[in-house]
Design a protein around this motif. Sequence first.
Motif, PDB file in Angstrom:
ATOM      1  N   ALA A   1       0.833  -1.206   0.000  1.00  0.00           N
ATOM      2  CA  ALA A   1       0.000   0.000   0.000  1.00  0.00           C
ATOM      3  C   ALA A   1       0.864   1.251   0.000  1.00  0.00           C
ATOM      4  CB  ALA A   1      -0.939  -0.015   1.203  1.00  0.00           C
ATOM      5  N   GLU A   2       1.916   1.247   0.791  1.00  0.00           N
ATOM      6  CA  GLU A   2       2.813   2.402   0.830  1.00  0.00           C
ATOM      7  C   GLU A   2       3.529   2.583  -0.506  1.00  0.00           C
ATOM      8  OE1 GLU A   2       5.329   1.534   4.113  1.00  0.00           O
ATOM      9  OE2 GLU A   2       3.834   2.075   5.642  1.00  0.00           O
ATOM     10  N   THR A   3       4.012   1.483  -1.088  1.00  0.00           N
ATOM     11  CA  THR A   3       4.756   1.551  -2.341  1.00  0.00           C
ATOM     12  C   THR A   3       3.876   1.996  -3.500  1.00  0.00           C
ATOM     13  OG1 THR A   3       6.268  -0.189  -1.609  1.00  0.00           O
ATOM     14  CG2 THR A   3       6.126   0.216  -3.979  1.00  0.00           C
ATOM     15  N   LEU A   4       2.642   1.485  -3.534  1.00  0.00           N
ATOM     16  CA  LEU A   4       1.757   1.723  -4.670  1.00  0.00           C
ATOM     17  C   LEU A   4       0.848   2.933  -4.488  1.00  0.00           C
ATOM     18  CD1 LEU A   4       0.765  -1.985  -5.397  1.00  0.00           C
ATOM     19  CD2 LEU A   4       2.541  -0.616  -6.506  1.00  0.00           C
ATOM     20  N   GLY A   5       0.935   3.588  -3.335  1.00  0.00           N
ATOM     21  CA  GLY A   5       0.154   4.795  -3.118  1.00  0.00           C
ATOM     22  C   GLY A   5      -1.307   4.550  -2.845  1.00  0.00           C
ATOM     23  N   VAL A   6      -1.616   3.428  -2.190  1.00  0.00           N
ATOM     24  CA  VAL A   6      -2.993   3.113  -1.811  1.00  0.00           C
ATOM     25  C   VAL A   6      -3.248   3.676  -0.418  1.00  0.00           C
ATOM     26  CG1 VAL A   6      -4.680   1.261  -1.471  1.00  0.00           C
ATOM     27  CG2 VAL A   6      -2.922   1.047  -3.232  1.00  0.00           C
ATOM     28  N   GLU A   7      -4.418   4.201  -0.183  1.00  0.00           N
ATOM     29  CA  GLU A   7      -4.731   4.949   1.032  1.00  0.00           C
ATOM     30  C   GLU A   7      -4.502   4.158   2.311  1.00  0.00           C
ATOM     31  OE1 GLU A   7      -8.958   6.387   2.113  1.00  0.00           O
ATOM     32  OE2 GLU A   7      -8.057   8.050   0.973  1.00  0.00           O
ATOM     33  N   ARG A   8      -4.940   2.919   2.344  1.00  0.00           N
ATOM     34  CA  ARG A   8      -4.751   2.126   3.564  1.00  0.00           C
ATOM     35  C   ARG A   8      -4.545   0.661   3.205  1.00  0.00           C
ATOM     36  NH1 ARG A   8     -10.570   1.987   3.618  1.00  0.00           N
ATOM     37  NH2 ARG A   8     -11.287  -0.189   3.762  1.00  0.00           N
ATOM     38  N   SER A   9      -3.962  -0.086   4.129  1.00  0.00           N
ATOM     39  CA  SER A   9      -3.843  -1.531   3.972  1.00  0.00           C
ATOM     40  C   SER A   9      -4.866  -2.212   4.872  1.00  0.00           C
ATOM     41  CB  SER A   9      -2.434  -2.002   4.325  1.00  0.00           C
ATOM     42  OG  SER A   9      -2.148  -1.765   5.700  1.00  0.00           O
ATOM     43  N   ALA A  10      -5.274  -3.415   4.476  1.00  0.00           N
ATOM     44  CA  ALA A  10      -6.183  -4.229   5.271  1.00  0.00           C
ATOM     45  C   ALA A  10      -5.443  -5.496   5.694  1.00  0.00           C
ATOM     46  CB  ALA A  10      -7.431  -4.593   4.470  1.00  0.00           C
ATOM     47  N   PRO A  11      -5.714  -6.009   6.885  1.00  0.00           N
ATOM     48  CA  PRO A  11      -4.976  -7.189   7.351  1.00  0.00           C
ATOM     49  C   PRO A  11      -5.259  -8.445   6.548  1.00  0.00           C
ATOM     50  CG  PRO A  11      -6.729  -6.608   8.891  1.00  0.00           C
ATOM     51  CD  PRO A  11      -6.627  -5.483   7.921  1.00  0.00           C
ATOM     52  N   ASP A  12      -6.450  -8.520   5.932  1.00  0.00           N
ATOM     53  CA  ASP A  12      -6.795  -9.685   5.118  1.00  0.00           C
ATOM     54  C   ASP A  12      -7.946  -9.318   4.187  1.00  0.00           C
ATOM     55  OD1 ASP A  12      -9.173  -9.810   6.723  1.00  0.00           O
ATOM     56  OD2 ASP A  12      -8.096 -11.041   8.194  1.00  0.00           O
ATOM     57  N   VAL A  13      -8.290 -10.250   3.317  1.00  0.00           N
ATOM     58  CA  VAL A  13      -9.330  -9.985   2.321  1.00  0.00           C
ATOM     59  C   VAL A  13     -10.683  -9.779   2.981  1.00  0.00           C
ATOM     60  CG1 VAL A  13     -10.587 -10.992   0.364  1.00  0.00           C
ATOM     61  CG2 VAL A  13      -8.084 -11.168   0.482  1.00  0.00           C
ATOM     62  N   ARG A  14     -10.974 -10.560   4.010  1.00  0.00           N
ATOM     63  CA  ARG A  14     -12.262 -10.418   4.697  1.00  0.00           C
ATOM     64  C   ARG A  14     -12.427  -9.009   5.231  1.00  0.00           C
ATOM     65  NH1 ARG A  14     -13.931 -14.822   9.114  1.00  0.00           N
ATOM     66  NH2 ARG A  14     -13.867 -16.041   7.181  1.00  0.00           N
ATOM     67  N   SER A  15     -11.386  -8.471   5.841  1.00  0.00           N
ATOM     68  CA  SER A  15     -11.452  -7.098   6.362  1.00  0.00           C
ATOM     69  C   SER A  15     -11.582  -6.080   5.240  1.00  0.00           C
ATOM     70  CB  SER A  15     -10.207  -6.796   7.192  1.00  0.00           C
ATOM     71  OG  SER A  15     -10.077  -7.699   8.268  1.00  0.00           O
ATOM     72  N   LEU A  16     -10.893  -6.336   4.126  1.00  0.00           N
ATOM     73  CA  LEU A  16     -10.946  -5.413   2.995  1.00  0.00           C
ATOM     74  C   LEU A  16     -12.374  -5.246   2.498  1.00  0.00           C
ATOM     75  CD1 LEU A  16      -8.818  -4.156   0.634  1.00  0.00           C
ATOM     76  CD2 LEU A  16      -9.968  -5.939  -0.663  1.00  0.00           C
ATOM     77  N   VAL A  17     -13.076  -6.362   2.253  1.00  0.00           N
ATOM     78  CA  VAL A  17     -14.424  -6.261   1.685  1.00  0.00           C
ATOM     79  C   VAL A  17     -15.469  -5.924   2.738  1.00  0.00           C
ATOM     80  CG1 VAL A  17     -13.826  -7.801  -0.209  1.00  0.00           C
ATOM     81  CG2 VAL A  17     -14.859  -8.766   1.853  1.00  0.00           C
ATOM     82  N   ALA A  18     -15.215  -6.315   4.000  1.00  0.00           N
ATOM     83  CA  ALA A  18     -16.205  -6.066   5.057  1.00  0.00           C
ATOM     84  C   ALA A  18     -16.333  -4.591   5.394  1.00  0.00           C
ATOM     85  CB  ALA A  18     -15.836  -6.850   6.316  1.00  0.00           C
ATOM     86  N   ALA A  19     -15.321  -3.785   5.053  1.00  0.00           N
ATOM     87  CA  ALA A  19     -15.383  -2.357   5.366  1.00  0.00           C
ATOM     88  C   ALA A  19     -16.535  -1.673   4.647  1.00  0.00           C
ATOM     89  CB  ALA A  19     -14.054  -1.685   5.009  1.00  0.00           C
ATOM     90  N   GLY A  20     -16.951  -2.222   3.521  1.00  0.00           N
ATOM     91  CA  GLY A  20     -18.121  -1.706   2.823  1.00  0.00           C
ATOM     92  C   GLY A  20     -17.926  -0.382   2.128  1.00  0.00           C
ATOM     93  N   ASP A  21     -16.693   0.021   1.897  1.00  0.00           N
ATOM     94  CA  ASP A  21     -16.454   1.330   1.290  1.00  0.00           C
ATOM     95  C   ASP A  21     -15.802   1.226  -0.086  1.00  0.00           C
ATOM     96  OD1 ASP A  21     -14.001   0.389   2.146  1.00  0.00           O
ATOM     97  OD2 ASP A  21     -13.324   2.301   2.983  1.00  0.00           O
TER      98      ASP A  21
END
Length: 367
Positions: free
Chosen positions: A45-65
């Motif tokens: 995320a830091e290297t590619l300029g993504v706003e935040r990292s998620a600990p896993d895929v479940r957390s990534l999609v569960a955020a709902g944003d």
Amino acid sequence: MKRPPRAGFIGGGFMAAVHTRASRAARGHLTALASSTPERAQRAAETLGVERSAPDVRSLVAAGDLDVVHVCSPNRLHTEHTLAALAAGAHVICEKPLATTVADAERLVRAAREADRVAAVPFVYRYHPMARQARALVADGQLGTVLTLDAGYLQDWLLDPEDTNWRAHPEAGGASRAFADIGSHLCDLVEFVSGQRIHRLAARTRTVFPERGGIRVTNEDTAALLVELGNGALGTLLVSQLAPGRKNSLTLELHGTRRSVRFDQERPEELWIGARDGSRLVLRDPDTAAPDSARVSVLPPGHALGYQDAFTAFVTDVYDAVQGANPEGMPTFADGLRAARLTEAVLASAAGRGTWIETAPATEDRT
């Protein structure tokens, strides 16, 4: 949705870098990224300029944003990760192969249809303007009737037995490697440009090195195909990841009753057009191109467009589709399913030592 689509990314390797660059250029909001571990996700995320990292895929999609999720994980995880993204209400771009089995690819097509989400697979060589120009020449009848074709996709990055990659691991990459990875691109371009489906094929494959980096290898290094298109045209396709000096040589040459045309991905600014009374090179020029070619030709003549530009054009189309547009020639999960079926046919034919396999689509699957 009028605001920039909020994009999430699963994976932090080479393809994630390509996807994030394309997303940024397509005015996406690079919102979140998950990878194989929290630490890798944070670094990516830091290297590619993504706003935040998620600990896993479940957390990534569960955020709902997230509006769109780009699935760039190893092949064996595509089904799991795509289903999770669709269940969370996101549109999906899933790297090819869409799935490692036809059954899973069919499952993903159904899931996308039931969720009523945009679902795309990056067969991005469609987005070279000169590939679309070749398609327009065929559609306009300028080649006459296509009689034969000669196509290939050659690389050398796995040339030596010491060269290894997770794709060589059947558990991660799937039963097919060279064909599923790059042969699928080649067949998609054949069908896209010619306007014809491959109705039958005969294939031989070879695994040159049975072991790579201590891993037992069972998926193929090379594949050679004979194909017959729906109009009876015959062709040869050669796929190899062991061709010295060939870095990403995707070529397609169609021979008609009036003219021939050749597209070379490593020379994407030109088409070779052959005729009995002489041949010529045609350079990219949006002012004289067919409308669909001009649409993705975003720079003036002489300002070279390449692979990343084609990828950006693809992602732009997907984001436009999320907004309700219907972009011409956007590859969908139906195209990913088509590739899975062709891959299965190649493996079946090779197992039968070159048996002809029928591959004409009975129905047109749609996402």
